[in-house]
Design a protein around this motif. Sequence first.
Motif, PDB file in Angstrom:
ATOM      1  N   ILE A 209      88.683  51.160  55.062  1.00 26.99           N
ATOM      2  CA  ILE A 209      89.441  52.265  54.457  1.00 26.99           C
ATOM      3  C   ILE A 209      90.529  52.738  55.406  1.00 26.99           C
ATOM      4  CG2 ILE A 209      89.277  54.646  53.659  1.00 26.99           C
ATOM      5  CD1 ILE A 209      86.470  54.020  52.638  1.00 26.99           C
ATOM      6  N   GLN A 212      93.333  50.460  55.506  1.00 23.66           N
ATOM      7  CA  GLN A 212      93.951  50.296  54.190  1.00 23.66           C
ATOM      8  C   GLN A 212      93.871  48.847  53.709  1.00 23.66           C
ATOM      9  OE1 GLN A 212      97.875  51.995  53.996  1.00 23.66           O
ATOM     10  NE2 GLN A 212      97.208  54.002  54.770  1.00 23.66           N
ATOM     11  N   SER A 214      92.801  46.837  51.129  1.00 22.77           N
ATOM     12  CA  SER A 214      92.434  47.034  49.727  1.00 22.77           C
ATOM     13  C   SER A 214      91.476  45.957  49.230  1.00 22.77           C
ATOM     14  CB  SER A 214      93.696  47.047  48.848  1.00 22.77           C
ATOM     15  OG  SER A 214      94.555  48.091  49.224  1.00 22.77           O
ATOM     16  N   CYS A 217      88.018  46.728  50.561  1.00 24.70           N
ATOM     17  CA  CYS A 217      87.511  47.922  49.886  1.00 24.70           C
ATOM     18  C   CYS A 217      87.090  47.615  48.453  1.00 24.70           C
ATOM     19  CB  CYS A 217      88.573  49.009  49.897  1.00 24.70           C
ATOM     20  SG  CYS A 217      88.888  49.734  51.513  1.00 24.70           S
ATOM     21  N   ARG A 234      82.762  56.477  46.731  1.00 21.08           N
ATOM     22  CA  ARG A 234      83.870  57.402  46.523  1.00 21.08           C
ATOM     23  C   ARG A 234      83.859  58.509  47.591  1.00 21.08           C
ATOM     24  NH1 ARG A 234      86.363  56.873  41.483  1.00 21.08           N
ATOM     25  NH2 ARG A 234      85.315  55.430  40.069  1.00 21.08           N
ATOM     26  N   TYR A 236      82.759  58.259  50.676  1.00 17.60           N
ATOM     27  CA  TYR A 236      83.287  57.648  51.906  1.00 17.60           C
ATOM     28  C   TYR A 236      84.809  57.560  51.829  1.00 17.60           C
ATOM     29  CZ  TYR A 236      78.716  56.167  53.743  1.00 17.60           C
ATOM     30  OH  TYR A 236      77.456  56.143  54.256  1.00 17.60           O
ATOM     31  N   TYR A 237      85.300  57.076  50.708  1.00 19.81           N
ATOM     32  CA  TYR A 237      86.741  56.846  50.572  1.00 19.81           C
ATOM     33  C   TYR A 237      87.501  58.172  50.608  1.00 19.81           C
ATOM     34  CZ  TYR A 237      91.142  54.964  48.842  1.00 19.81           C
ATOM     35  OH  TYR A 237      92.443  54.610  48.721  1.00 19.81           O
ATOM     36  N   TYR A 238      87.031  59.131  49.797  1.00 20.92           N
ATOM     37  CA  TYR A 238      87.729  60.419  49.757  1.00 20.92           C
ATOM     38  C   TYR A 238      87.708  61.116  51.114  1.00 20.92           C
ATOM     39  CZ  TYR A 238      87.352  59.886  44.672  1.00 20.92           C
ATOM     40  OH  TYR A 238      87.432  59.432  43.373  1.00 20.92           O
ATOM     41  N   SER A 240      87.511  59.872  54.091  1.00 20.07           N
ATOM     42  CA  SER A 240      88.372  59.237  55.084  1.00 20.07           C
ATOM     43  C   SER A 240      89.843  59.459  54.770  1.00 20.07           C
ATOM     44  CB  SER A 240      88.067  57.730  55.128  1.00 20.07           C
ATOM     45  OG  SER A 240      88.941  57.079  56.018  1.00 20.07           O
ATOM     46  N   ARG A 241      90.227  59.331  53.517  1.00 19.22           N
ATOM     47  CA  ARG A 241      91.638  59.396  53.156  1.00 19.22           C
ATOM     48  C   ARG A 241      92.187  60.825  53.167  1.00 19.22           C
ATOM     49  NH1 ARG A 241      94.088  55.909  54.654  1.00 19.22           N
ATOM     50  NH2 ARG A 241      95.790  56.260  53.173  1.00 19.22           N
ATOM     51  N   GLU A 290      98.257  56.795  48.101  1.00 19.42           N
ATOM     52  CA  GLU A 290      96.979  56.561  47.437  1.00 19.42           C
ATOM     53  C   GLU A 290      97.161  56.014  46.021  1.00 19.42           C
ATOM     54  OE1 GLU A 290      93.912  56.626  48.691  1.00 19.42           O
ATOM     55  OE2 GLU A 290      95.030  56.886  50.555  1.00 19.42           O
TER      56      GLU A 290
END
Length: 890
Positions: A209, A212, A214, A217, A234, A236-238, A240-241, A290
């Motif tokens: 992540i 980046q 993709s 991921c 989700r 984890y992704y949210y 981190s981003r 994003e």
Amino acid sequence: MAIPTSTNQVVESLEQYDDVLSWINDTLAPDYTDNLPEVIDLSEIDHQITQLLTTLDIASEDTSMELERIVDDVSRGIPRLTYDLHFMKDGASTLQNALLGVLQRSKDAVPKETSDALDNLHHLDAIKGRMEAAREVLREAESWSTLEHEVTSLIQEKTYAKAAERLSEASRSMVIFQNTPEYDPRRTLMVNLQNQLEAALSTALVSAINAQDSASCREYFAIFSIIQRESEFRNYYYGSRRSAVVSLWQTAFLLDCDRLPGAANDGATQTFAEFLPKFYANFTTVLGIERISITAIFPDPISTLSQFISTTITALQPTVPQRLASYATYHGEAALVHLISALQATEEFASSIEKIMEKLRYLAPASMPSTQISISSADKPQIHRRRSSRMSISLRLNQHRISSTIGSNNAPIAPADGIEWDQELFQPFLNFQTDYGSLERRLLDYSLLNIISSDTKDKVAMSDKPRLFRERAVDIFGLAEASIRRCKSFTCGYGSVGLLQALDGFFQSFIDMWTADVQTESFNQSSLDKASASDNELSDLDYTPQDWSTIQLSLHLLSSARAVSDRLNAFEAKLRAYFCQVAAQFRLSLTDPSNFPMASSKGESQLLEQSTLNSAELHSLLSTVENEGTSREPPFSASLRLQPPTPVSTPEPLLVDAKKALSLFAQTCQTSTSKTILSPLHNHLIEYASSPSWRSTSDPTSALSSSDLRVPTFSLSHSDIIQRVAEGLLNLPRLFEVYADDDALAFSLDTLPHIGAELLHSLSEYGHEIPTQPSHRRRSSVFMKPSIIDPEVVSSAWLTSLGHTFLEYFTSDVLPAIPSLSIAGAAQLASDLEYLSNIIRALNVEHDGLEKWKIYASMDTEEGKKVVNENKFDTLDPVLARVAKMRGWQ
């Protein structure tokens, strides 16, 4: 066409027409369809009518006979119908028996050996199916014994996809152990293995992540979906981003949010108004990036991006509501202006998000990422993850939550319309929006305090107060017009009720301050201009230079009040037009909310619609104003300019309390003017109650001659004091002749003391409309332009008011102060009152109290005692009781 001669022709011709009148006209005058003769032969028409009536009678009889024949045929056919039905039933029973016989014969034709063989085959097939099912169950049970070892080995080998597929297969077999003692242990084992796989993937996932990546991921997302851990992926992704956005918010130390007013700087370098656009710009940049990443990873990019925005906003610390509350507290009374700036910045940010969402909506299905997972193994075939089902995106607010089908599991995700992020973004402002009326009133009062602060610092001369009143009114109405714009910007019209209440109270407070200032200000000689244009013309009157200055000042204040009234009426028209605009916008939003939202964002519109601002009081206000506007404004027509205006009823005033306050201000100025005008008369009456003539013992009606005979004398003449008072009253019309051209006198006539609407209309000799004081129920304008009121009506109204005011003072304060009356004193008082009554009538004033004093003072002792004795003392007229006490009748 000719008149039908048979019944069939009559019926056929009637069937061709839907209207009987048309049939009669065409039948009677068939030849006159194209060319109607100038003279029609009535005898011929009469003949045709007779012939037609005869034909119709015959047709009616034929029809009746035909109907009777048909009824007879039906009556004879009904018994035959019953017989036919019974016959059909018997035939059906015979056919059923025949079919049963054929079926039995077909069974007898098959040999017994063949039938037994078929039964055995059916039985063997059932056994085979059950054995295969039992074999599958045993295989599944056997696989559970090696599940933990296999999954652990795959995780150690970092073949995460195979481990996920193995767990997915085991999860599908869990149903076999449902309602058995083996279910809970196996369920626990399944969760533990899933946790191990997630823990093993978490480090690699976070790295992918952050880099980046993709493709990686996307593979990890498929694995998490297979093991029913899509929500964890989700998270984890949210997490981190959004770290950069959250860090920017948390590390910002703001001057007007993170410290108390008056505290030290403590390192704060920027304000919230400066920081918020920068924060939103950074957030928009992240969302732009994003948009591409989420599209490549997730099968539902719109819902995913919506969730990302919502979770980012909720993860901010301190929270947005906390910072807004601190922001509002810091700015205190002026918080509304700063909150509007923050809301506008938020609306611009929401608009940029909408553009990003719009790009995602137009994303073609072919460009969506593939969810296929390739497993690096030479001896294993590729394992495919089922493609997530994507539903169409709808903008309806009540859209159901969609599901992403992964394997055999459905994982719920956010709504496709993306409305959650919108509400999350504007929710912090809702409490302030619902409290808009209070915030607006505080801002208006704060602005008013700043405006009048210079007046309190620099003492303004009383003679300059009328000019200052006009100047401050300009500032006040400028603030009020700005409040309309604030209501539209901050509440989109939903705060109209709070706006009206704030403005009404604000205007009332402003005018009440001036009223109190006029009431408490002493009109000393140094603060007033002594010069007056009336000094030379009315130099013979008993007014001092200060009296003339006071009168001039009161008239100037009345003139200023009239100017403020005109401004107030004009502003009320603007306010009414704004409410009509809000009502029209409400109507458009109700019929087409997608194209005509109340706010710039659908989420903000929905929050306002569901808030307490959207009350019955608001809709009642808008409906009332819109209906009044419709009744007052006819549809546009080019010929309207040539037509005289149609008289209509005046709408109900909106700023009721403000107009009442302005009316009270006018009444205060009028009272001051009346007091000054009547001051010389009051001065004449200072010693009237203590006059020695009230205690005189001589008989005023006769005198003793030298022979002790009583000789009748003439009636007494009035006293010198009353003579001076009468002269002053008779000089009042001259005073108003001088001021007849002053429009200030005609302003708010109905607030003059002892003057009402009925009396004003009775004083009008030419039938002009007279302005009246409005109530909550009565529809009438508060004030009318004085130019349409006849000056004689204005003078009459003022003279009537002054006459009643003087007589009220004379009968209530002066006469009751007389300690006692002798017979001679009573005769003198009666003479004074008679003369004063005649003078007052010359001014077209009648006063019941004066007439009562005159009647009771004229009574002799016997008549007065008789009247007193006939009534109980506590029920006597107050005037009679006071005269009786002076005369000693009780």
